[in-house]
Design a protein around this motif. Structure first.
Motif, PDB file in Angstrom:
ATOM      1  N   VAL A  32      52.046  27.357  26.917  1.00  0.00           N
ATOM      2  CA  VAL A  32      53.154  28.306  27.077  1.00  0.00           C
ATOM      3  C   VAL A  32      52.564  29.669  27.431  1.00  0.00           C
ATOM      4  CG1 VAL A  32      55.105  29.423  25.943  1.00  0.00           C
ATOM      5  CG2 VAL A  32      54.562  27.028  25.423  1.00  0.00           C
ATOM      6  N   TYR A  33      53.128  30.316  28.446  1.00  0.00           N
ATOM      7  CA  TYR A  33      52.640  31.619  28.872  1.00  0.00           C
ATOM      8  C   TYR A  33      53.823  32.506  29.248  1.00  0.00           C
ATOM      9  CZ  TYR A  33      53.367  29.482  33.458  1.00  0.00           C
ATOM     10  OH  TYR A  33      53.915  28.843  34.535  1.00  0.00           O
ATOM     11  N   GLY A  34      53.566  33.793  29.352  1.00  0.00           N
ATOM     12  CA  GLY A  34      54.595  34.745  29.763  1.00  0.00           C
ATOM     13  C   GLY A  34      54.479  35.037  31.252  1.00  0.00           C
ATOM     14  N   HIS A  35      55.559  35.524  31.824  1.00  0.00           N
ATOM     15  CA  HIS A  35      55.501  35.948  33.220  1.00  0.00           C
ATOM     16  C   HIS A  35      56.588  36.968  33.520  1.00  0.00           C
ATOM     17  CE1 HIS A  35      58.568  32.898  35.026  1.00  0.00           C
ATOM     18  NE2 HIS A  35      58.831  33.107  33.779  1.00  0.00           N
ATOM     19  N   VAL A  36      56.320  37.800  34.509  1.00  0.00           N
ATOM     20  CA  VAL A  36      57.287  38.744  35.058  1.00  0.00           C
ATOM     21  C   VAL A  36      57.372  38.473  36.555  1.00  0.00           C
ATOM     22  CG1 VAL A  36      56.975  40.523  33.287  1.00  0.00           C
ATOM     23  CG2 VAL A  36      55.538  40.548  35.324  1.00  0.00           C
ATOM     24  N   PHE A  37      58.526  38.732  37.144  1.00  0.00           N
ATOM     25  CA  PHE A  37      58.692  38.414  38.558  1.00  0.00           C
ATOM     26  C   PHE A  37      59.706  39.335  39.215  1.00  0.00           C
ATOM     27  CE2 PHE A  37      61.543  35.819  36.051  1.00  0.00           C
ATOM     28  CZ  PHE A  37      62.765  35.970  36.692  1.00  0.00           C
ATOM     29  N   ALA A  38      59.627  39.399  40.521  1.00  0.00           N
ATOM     30  CA  ALA A  38      60.589  40.131  41.342  1.00  0.00           C
ATOM     31  C   ALA A  38      60.782  39.349  42.639  1.00  0.00           C
ATOM     32  CB  ALA A  38      60.088  41.533  41.654  1.00  0.00           C
ATOM     33  N   ASP A  39      62.030  39.225  43.063  1.00  0.00           N
ATOM     34  CA  ASP A  39      62.368  38.545  44.310  1.00  0.00           C
ATOM     35  C   ASP A  39      63.289  39.447  45.117  1.00  0.00           C
ATOM     36  OD1 ASP A  39      61.111  36.035  43.581  1.00  0.00           O
ATOM     37  OD2 ASP A  39      62.809  35.711  42.244  1.00  0.00           O
ATOM     38  N   VAL A  40      63.079  39.487  46.418  1.00  0.00           N
ATOM     39  CA  VAL A  40      63.960  40.233  47.318  1.00  0.00           C
ATOM     40  C   VAL A  40      64.165  39.376  48.560  1.00  0.00           C
ATOM     41  CG1 VAL A  40      62.047  41.513  48.373  1.00  0.00           C
ATOM     42  CG2 VAL A  40      64.362  42.430  48.512  1.00  0.00           C
ATOM     43  N   SER A  69      69.966  44.220  60.162  1.00  0.00           N
ATOM     44  CA  SER A  69      70.912  43.778  59.140  1.00  0.00           C
ATOM     45  C   SER A  69      70.196  43.298  57.886  1.00  0.00           C
ATOM     46  CB  SER A  69      71.795  42.648  59.681  1.00  0.00           C
ATOM     47  OG  SER A  69      72.624  43.115  60.704  1.00  0.00           O
ATOM     48  N   LEU A  70      69.090  42.557  58.072  1.00  0.00           N
ATOM     49  CA  LEU A  70      68.316  42.084  56.915  1.00  0.00           C
ATOM     50  C   LEU A  70      67.851  43.255  56.064  1.00  0.00           C
ATOM     51  CD1 LEU A  70      66.117  39.310  58.532  1.00  0.00           C
ATOM     52  CD2 LEU A  70      67.872  38.957  56.797  1.00  0.00           C
ATOM     53  N   ALA A  71      67.341  44.295  56.716  1.00  0.00           N
ATOM     54  CA  ALA A  71      66.815  45.454  55.987  1.00  0.00           C
ATOM     55  C   ALA A  71      67.907  46.228  55.261  1.00  0.00           C
ATOM     56  CB  ALA A  71      66.073  46.376  56.951  1.00  0.00           C
ATOM     57  N   SER A  72      69.140  46.172  55.767  1.00  0.00           N
ATOM     58  CA  SER A  72      70.213  46.950  55.149  1.00  0.00           C
ATOM     59  C   SER A  72      71.013  46.170  54.108  1.00  0.00           C
ATOM     60  CB  SER A  72      71.164  47.478  56.231  1.00  0.00           C
ATOM     61  OG  SER A  72      71.878  46.409  56.823  1.00  0.00           O
ATOM     62  N   GLN A  73      70.720  44.862  53.938  1.00  0.00           N
ATOM     63  CA  GLN A  73      71.505  44.036  53.021  1.00  0.00           C
ATOM     64  C   GLN A  73      70.641  43.247  52.041  1.00  0.00           C
ATOM     65  OE1 GLN A  73      74.189  41.504  55.208  1.00  0.00           O
ATOM     66  NE2 GLN A  73      74.542  43.041  56.757  1.00  0.00           N
ATOM     67  N   PRO A  74      69.672  43.892  51.395  1.00  0.00           N
ATOM     68  CA  PRO A  74      68.803  43.104  50.511  1.00  0.00           C
ATOM     69  C   PRO A  74      69.493  42.709  49.212  1.00  0.00           C
ATOM     70  CG  PRO A  74      68.277  45.408  50.271  1.00  0.00           C
ATOM     71  CD  PRO A  74      69.305  45.305  51.387  1.00  0.00           C
ATOM     72  N   ARG A  75      69.053  41.609  48.694  1.00  0.00           N
ATOM     73  CA  ARG A  75      69.411  41.181  47.344  1.00  0.00           C
ATOM     74  C   ARG A  75      68.117  41.179  46.550  1.00  0.00           C
ATOM     75  NH1 ARG A  75      72.701  38.849  51.052  1.00  0.00           N
ATOM     76  NH2 ARG A  75      74.801  38.270  50.431  1.00  0.00           N
ATOM     77  N   VAL A  76      68.164  41.700  45.334  1.00  0.00           N
ATOM     78  CA  VAL A  76      66.957  41.840  44.525  1.00  0.00           C
ATOM     79  C   VAL A  76      67.237  41.334  43.122  1.00  0.00           C
ATOM     80  CG1 VAL A  76      65.264  43.471  43.577  1.00  0.00           C
ATOM     81  CG2 VAL A  76      66.271  43.894  45.837  1.00  0.00           C
ATOM     82  N   CYS A  77      66.287  40.578  42.572  1.00  0.00           N
ATOM     83  CA  CYS A  77      66.356  40.227  41.157  1.00  0.00           C
ATOM     84  C   CYS A  77      64.962  40.410  40.557  1.00  0.00           C
ATOM     85  CB  CYS A  77      66.888  38.811  40.931  1.00  0.00           C
ATOM     86  SG  CYS A  77      65.740  37.498  41.299  1.00  0.00           S
ATOM     87  N   VAL A  78      64.947  40.824  39.308  1.00  0.00           N
ATOM     88  CA  VAL A  78      63.708  40.994  38.549  1.00  0.00           C
ATOM     89  C   VAL A  78      63.901  40.322  37.203  1.00  0.00           C
ATOM     90  CG1 VAL A  78      63.039  43.152  39.703  1.00  0.00           C
ATOM     91  CG2 VAL A  78      64.454  43.244  37.658  1.00  0.00           C
ATOM     92  N   GLY A  79      62.803  39.902  36.613  1.00  0.00           N
ATOM     93  CA  GLY A  79      62.953  39.251  35.322  1.00  0.00           C
ATOM     94  C   GLY A  79      61.640  39.074  34.593  1.00  0.00           C
ATOM     95  N   ALA A  80      61.774  38.595  33.372  1.00  0.00           N
ATOM     96  CA  ALA A  80      60.622  38.305  32.521  1.00  0.00           C
ATOM     97  C   ALA A  80      60.988  37.120  31.651  1.00  0.00           C
ATOM     98  CB  ALA A  80      60.291  39.513  31.646  1.00  0.00           C
ATOM     99  N   GLY A  81      59.981  36.352  31.290  1.00  0.00           N
ATOM    100  CA  GLY A  81      60.278  35.202  30.457  1.00  0.00           C
ATOM    101  C   GLY A  81      59.034  34.476  30.008  1.00  0.00           C
ATOM    102  N   ILE A  82      59.271  33.290  29.477  1.00  0.00           N
ATOM    103  CA  ILE A  82      58.179  32.423  29.065  1.00  0.00           C
ATOM    104  C   ILE A  82      58.306  31.110  29.821  1.00  0.00           C
ATOM    105  CG2 ILE A  82      57.866  33.464  26.784  1.00  0.00           C
ATOM    106  CD1 ILE A  82      59.445  31.115  25.610  1.00  0.00           C
ATOM    107  N   ALA A  83      57.169  30.490  30.051  1.00  0.00           N
ATOM    108  CA  ALA A  83      57.157  29.226  30.776  1.00  0.00           C
ATOM    109  C   ALA A  83      56.219  28.257  30.065  1.00  0.00           C
ATOM    110  CB  ALA A  83      56.696  29.441  32.217  1.00  0.00           C
ATOM    111  N   TRP A  84      56.577  26.999  30.142  1.00  0.00           N
ATOM    112  CA  TRP A  84      55.772  25.947  29.537  1.00  0.00           C
ATOM    113  C   TRP A  84      55.366  25.000  30.644  1.00  0.00           C
ATOM    114  CZ3 TRP A  84      57.972  21.466  26.158  1.00  0.00           C
ATOM    115  CH2 TRP A  84      56.928  20.706  25.637  1.00  0.00           C
ATOM    116  N   GLY A  85      54.086  25.020  30.995  1.00  0.00           N
ATOM    117  CA  GLY A  85      53.567  24.150  32.038  1.00  0.00           C
ATOM    118  C   GLY A  85      53.214  22.789  31.468  1.00  0.00           C
TER     119      GLY A  85
END
Length: 121
Positions: A32-40, A69-85
Motif C-alpha cells: 500500500v502506498y500514497g499518491h498525488v495526481f493531476a489530470d488536464v 478551442s482545446l486551450a480555452s476549454q480545459p478540464r482539470v482534476c487533482v487528487g490524493a489517495g492510497i493505492a494497493w498494488g
C-alpha cells in the motif's frame, strides 16, 4: 444539437502523478502506498461548418481552430489517495477535486474508488 460533455474529434490530455511510501511498516510491506495526481484535458469537434476539409491547408486551418478551442476549454482534476498494488491490478481510494470544468459537465468533488487490471498475458 445539444452540448455533450463527452466526445469530439480532437483530444489533448496530460497527466502527472507522484507515488510515495506510507510511514507505516505494515502497509508498506502489504504494497500500500500514497499518491498525488493531476489530470488536464479537453476534447472538441473539428470545425466542419464549411464542409469536410478537402486539402491539407483546409485541414491545417481546421486543426488550428480545434487547438485554440482545446486551450480555452480545459478540464482539470487533482487528487490524493492510497493505492494497493496487487498481482492482478491496483485498488485505489482517492479524494478528487475538480477545479476546472465546463458549465454543462456534471462534476462532483469527493471520494473515488477505482480498480485497474494488470495485463496477465
Amino acid at each position: 444539437a445539444g452540448r455533450d460533455s463527452l466526445g469530439g474529434d480532437v483530444m489533448a490530455m496530460a497527466s502527472a502523478s507522484v507515488a510515495f511510501p506510507l510511514p507505516n511498516k505494515v502497509l508498506h510491506e502489504a504494497g500500500v502506498y500514497g499518491h498525488v495526481f493531476a489530470d488536464v484535458g479537453a476534447t472538441v469537434p473539428l470545425d466542419t461548418s464549411a464542409g469536410m476539409p478537402s486539402s491539407t491547408g483546409e485541414f491545417t486551418r481546421a486543426l488550428a481552430g480545434a487547438g485554440r478551442s482545446l486551450a480555452s476549454q480545459p478540464r482539470v482534476c487533482v487528487g490524493a489517495g492510497i493505492a494497493w498494488g496487487m498481482r492482478l491490478g491496483r485498488i485505489e481510494l482517492n479524494y478528487v477535486h475538480v477545479p476546472a470544468s465546463q458549465p454543462f459537465d456534471g462534476v462532483k468533488n469527493g471520494v473515488q474508488v477505482g480498480f485497474s487490471a494488470s495485463s496477465i498475458f
